[in-house]
Design a protein around this motif. Sequence first.
Motif: not given
Length: 96
Positions: A72-75, A38-47, A13-14
């Motif tokens: 260092t960027v973290c969510v 910072t985008h959170i993306v799944d295994a299918l490249d869905i944002d 997550w960083c």
Amino acid sequence: MSEPRREPAEDRWCERVTLTFTNTGGRAATGGTVTLGTHIVDALDIDWWTATSTHPLPAPIAPGRAVEATWTVCVDAWRVWPGMRIETRDVTVDWS
């Protein structure tokens, strides 16, 4: 400003994000802020979600000079489930 160079960090997550800022003007850049999306993306490249963070510009930057900075960027860890990743894609700079 350069495109962001991203490197994995210890936790999924960083990530480490590096930018190069070049002053092409005739006087020193004395300050400002950098906002990273910072985008959170799944295994299918869905944002799924975007987190923003704001950091001080690495100033002063003399005319004709370039300065590199790394953050260092973290969510929130709970937002990045197993199989997901983060990607810092969006960068805006507010020069003062």
